[in-house]
Design a protein around this motif. Structure first.
Motif, PDB file in Angstrom:
ATOM      1  N   ALA A   1     -33.197  15.167   0.868  1.00  0.00           N
ATOM      2  CA  ALA A   1     -32.996  16.151   1.921  1.00  0.00           C
ATOM      3  C   ALA A   1     -31.532  16.581   1.936  1.00  0.00           C
ATOM      4  O   ALA A   1     -30.647  15.817   1.552  1.00  0.00           O
ATOM      5  CB  ALA A   1     -33.396  15.577   3.278  1.00  0.00           C
ATOM      6  N   LEU A   2     -31.269  17.787   2.384  1.00  0.00           N
ATOM      7  CA  LEU A   2     -29.916  18.315   2.405  1.00  0.00           C
ATOM      8  C   LEU A   2     -29.001  17.448   3.280  1.00  0.00           C
ATOM      9  O   LEU A   2     -29.369  17.067   4.395  1.00  0.00           O
ATOM     10  CB  LEU A   2     -29.930  19.746   2.956  1.00  0.00           C
ATOM     11  N   ALA A   3     -27.819  17.145   2.753  1.00  0.00           N
ATOM     12  CA  ALA A   3     -26.771  16.428   3.498  1.00  0.00           C
ATOM     13  C   ALA A   3     -27.261  15.123   4.103  1.00  0.00           C
ATOM     14  O   ALA A   3     -26.862  14.741   5.204  1.00  0.00           O
ATOM     15  CB  ALA A   3     -26.194  17.325   4.588  1.00  0.00           C
ATOM     16  N   ARG A   4     -28.103  14.414   3.357  1.00  0.00           N
ATOM     17  CA  ARG A   4     -28.580  13.121   3.836  1.00  0.00           C
ATOM     18  C   ARG A   4     -28.141  11.984   2.920  1.00  0.00           C
ATOM     19  O   ARG A   4     -28.509  10.832   3.134  1.00  0.00           O
ATOM     20  CB  ARG A   4     -30.109  13.130   3.995  1.00  0.00           C
ATOM     21  N   GLY A   5     -27.350  12.296   1.892  1.00  0.00           N
ATOM     22  CA  GLY A   5     -26.761  11.250   1.073  1.00  0.00           C
ATOM     23  C   GLY A   5     -25.449  10.823   1.692  1.00  0.00           C
ATOM     24  O   GLY A   5     -25.379  10.525   2.882  1.00  0.00           O
TER      25      GLY A   5
ATOM     26  N   ASP B   1      -6.311  14.205  14.669  1.00  0.00           N
ATOM     27  CA  ASP B   1      -7.464  13.520  14.100  1.00  0.00           C
ATOM     28  C   ASP B   1      -8.715  13.955  14.871  1.00  0.00           C
ATOM     29  O   ASP B   1      -8.667  14.840  15.717  1.00  0.00           O
ATOM     30  CB  ASP B   1      -7.263  12.009  14.171  1.00  0.00           C
ATOM     31  N   GLY B   2      -9.818  13.305  14.584  1.00  0.00           N
ATOM     32  CA  GLY B   2     -11.044  13.655  15.287  1.00  0.00           C
ATOM     33  C   GLY B   2     -12.253  13.247  14.472  1.00  0.00           C
ATOM     34  O   GLY B   2     -12.174  12.459  13.531  1.00  0.00           O
ATOM     35  N   TYR B   3     -13.407  13.812  14.812  1.00  0.00           N
ATOM     36  CA  TYR B   3     -14.635  13.487  14.095  1.00  0.00           C
ATOM     37  C   TYR B   3     -15.682  14.566  14.348  1.00  0.00           C
ATOM     38  O   TYR B   3     -15.625  15.331  15.318  1.00  0.00           O
ATOM     39  CB  TYR B   3     -15.175  12.120  14.513  1.00  0.00           C
ATOM     40  N   ALA B   4     -16.634  14.629  13.415  1.00  0.00           N
ATOM     41  CA  ALA B   4     -17.790  15.515  13.546  1.00  0.00           C
ATOM     42  C   ALA B   4     -19.042  14.643  13.592  1.00  0.00           C
ATOM     43  O   ALA B   4     -19.007  13.463  13.261  1.00  0.00           O
ATOM     44  CB  ALA B   4     -17.850  16.485  12.372  1.00  0.00           C
ATOM     45  N   ASN B   5     -20.136  15.229  13.985  1.00  0.00           N
ATOM     46  CA  ASN B   5     -21.428  14.539  13.975  1.00  0.00           C
ATOM     47  C   ASN B   5     -22.103  14.849  12.640  1.00  0.00           C
ATOM     48  O   ASN B   5     -22.483  15.994  12.377  1.00  0.00           O
ATOM     49  CB  ASN B   5     -22.279  15.028  15.146  1.00  0.00           C
ATOM     50  N   ALA B   6     -22.215  13.831  11.766  1.00  0.00           N
ATOM     51  CA  ALA B   6     -22.742  14.068  10.418  1.00  0.00           C
ATOM     52  C   ALA B   6     -24.164  14.612  10.446  1.00  0.00           C
ATOM     53  O   ALA B   6     -24.533  15.457   9.624  1.00  0.00           O
ATOM     54  CB  ALA B   6     -22.680  12.774   9.601  1.00  0.00           C
ATOM     55  N   TYR B   7     -24.987  14.153  11.391  1.00  0.00           N
ATOM     56  CA  TYR B   7     -26.364  14.644  11.477  1.00  0.00           C
ATOM     57  C   TYR B   7     -26.397  16.120  11.867  1.00  0.00           C
ATOM     58  O   TYR B   7     -27.081  16.934  11.248  1.00  0.00           O
ATOM     59  CB  TYR B   7     -27.150  13.815  12.487  1.00  0.00           C
ATOM     60  N   LEU B   8     -25.610  16.479  12.884  1.00  0.00           N
ATOM     61  CA  LEU B   8     -25.563  17.887  13.294  1.00  0.00           C
ATOM     62  C   LEU B   8     -24.984  18.772  12.193  1.00  0.00           C
ATOM     63  O   LEU B   8     -25.387  19.927  12.035  1.00  0.00           O
ATOM     64  CB  LEU B   8     -24.720  18.029  14.569  1.00  0.00           C
ATOM     65  N   THR B   9     -24.033  18.230  11.421  1.00  0.00           N
ATOM     66  CA  THR B   9     -23.446  19.006  10.335  1.00  0.00           C
ATOM     67  C   THR B   9     -24.497  19.352   9.302  1.00  0.00           C
ATOM     68  O   THR B   9     -24.556  20.480   8.803  1.00  0.00           O
ATOM     69  CB  THR B   9     -22.296  18.224   9.685  1.00  0.00           C
ATOM     70  N   GLY B  10     -25.351  18.382   8.952  1.00  0.00           N
ATOM     71  CA  GLY B  10     -26.426  18.661   8.009  1.00  0.00           C
ATOM     72  C   GLY B  10     -27.371  19.734   8.509  1.00  0.00           C
ATOM     73  O   GLY B  10     -27.767  20.640   7.762  1.00  0.00           O
ATOM     74  N   LEU B  11     -27.739  19.665   9.781  1.00  0.00           N
ATOM     75  CA  LEU B  11     -28.615  20.683  10.363  1.00  0.00           C
ATOM     76  C   LEU B  11     -27.952  22.059  10.349  1.00  0.00           C
ATOM     77  O   LEU B  11     -28.590  23.076  10.055  1.00  0.00           O
ATOM     78  CB  LEU B  11     -28.981  20.307  11.797  1.00  0.00           C
TER      79      LEU B  11
END
Length: 381
Positions: free
Chosen positions: A38-42, A144-154
């Motif tokens: 699936a896209l962006a799930r690795g 600095d900061g962070y993103a939500n990897a799951y939301l990024t894939g979506l």
């Protein structure tokens, strides 16, 4: 040759591959993106989403700074929110040796443009009251900061399909070879032909290049992470330590993600990975040492994922020598932070333009075809 013909085929659907496909399609190319899962799930989906200058190598700071701006503006260029939280970042020193590390790395990263400053223990406690008061000093970064990897894939999925990219998930590519004015790609239902090809497969870049008789050793790291149950606010910054073996952040809904490069077990060849008890305990002890209040939280999930690293720990981004129109992009240390901007730079080269910043060609990494593998992997038996 089948009737499936494209201007660009991107092999690998992490955020670098997705970014290249998106930018190229928007520039007018006909693009197909092929992902074995699936896209962006690795690696792009199982990492902690940290956007940091503190853990980025000095040589990559200029790229990370540009990318950080892109992350903050993701709704504008990507079209969707990816849960970015911009905050301060602290790297803590508990020993004299760690103080020296902070001074050396802070100096190098500051010279490269990162807004990193050394601060006293009292100053660090004012920024983050929850840290262990036994620290000797800290380095502080304001962006600095962070993103939500799951939301990024979506978000990438929606942007790609909305732009017209031919997105093919669960479509492994078994080979690439020169053909006519481009390349033929072997997929389960036949052959795809593309004028240009971008290899963006993370740890699988090494076997991808082997299709063409090239040997570029890529180390496979098996990074381990954990997440706690929801808790009252414990911290408001991204927290690490000078050794680099800790990355902590608390998401708005209360969970704390614990990472920092502790290694699990796994094998690229078998496409498997798993956590280890020793890394779980070591990472948790370090986390509770940095933020003592974490001792009252319970870990609810532990997971692992692959991360690729070249022999010199710098990215593999640029043309593939001897193969016109063939490109590679990946293996950037702390690559999540810099990924959108690196994808943009490589896309500029694919379009025949001068990249805004220099690429990282793989000529320096090429090994003899008969060379023994540089790295050994541990299987999951």
């Amino acid at each position: 040759m089948s009737g499936q013909q494209y201007d660009l085929a991107v092999i690998g659907g992490g955020i670098q591959g997705a970014g290249i496909a998106l930018f190229a399609q928007r520039a007018g190319l006909k693009v197909v993106l092929l992902e074995r899962d699936a896209l962006a799930r690795g690696a792009s989906g199982v990492n902690a989403g940290t956007l940091t200058m503190q853990m980025t190598r000095a040589a990559l700071i200029p790229y990370a700074l540009k990318a950080h701006e892109m992350w903050l503006k993701a709704p504008q260029w990507l079209g969707h929110d990816v849960g970015v939280v911009a905050c301060d970042g602290l790297s803590l020193a508990f020993t004299e040796a760690e103080e020296q590390l902070l001074e050396e790395r802070g100096t190098a990263r500051r010279a490269a443009g990162a807004p990193i400053n050394l601060i006293s223990a009292s100053e660090a406690l004012k920024i983050e009251p929850g840290i262990n008061p036994d620290i000797r000093m800290a380095s502080h970064c304001s962006i600095d900061g962070y993103a939500n990897a799951y939301l990024t894939g979506l978000a990438y999925h929606r942007a790609l399909t909305g732009s017209g990219v031919d997105l093919r998930e669960y479509t492994p590519v078994s080979g690439v070879e020169p053909a006519g004015s481009g390349y033929d790609l072997r997929v389960p239902d036949g052959i795809i032909h593309a004028r240009q090809v971008a290899l963006t497969g993370g740890v699988w870049i090494e076997p991808m290049l082997a299709w063409l008789g090239l040997h570029v050793p890529i180390k496979t790291l098996v990074n381990q992470l954990a997440v706690t149950e929801r808790a009252a606010p414990l911290m408001r910054t991204v927290v690490g330590i000078a050794s680099g073996l800790l990355s902590l952040k608390q998401y708005p809904h209360g969970t704390v993600v614990i990472g920092g490069g502790w290694q699990g077990e796994g094998s690229r060849e078998q496409n498997c990975h798993r956590s280890t008890h020793a890394s779980t305990v070591g990472n948790a002890r370090l986390a509770t040492h940095a933020i003592p209040a974490l001792r009252h939280s319970r870990i609810v999930r532990i997971w692992t994922g692959f991360e690729a690293e070249t022999a010199d720990a710098l990215p593999a981004i640029g043309p593939v020598p001897g193969f016109p129109g063939l490109w590679v992009c990946g293996s950037a240390h702390s690559g999540y932070t810099s990924a959108p901007y690196m994808a943009r730079c490589l896309t500029q080269a694919i379009l025949g333009e001068e990249p805004e910043m220099p690429l990282f060609p793989i000529d320096r990494l090429l090994a003899r075809p008969d060379a023994a593998p540089r790295y050994k992997e541990q299987d999951c038996q």
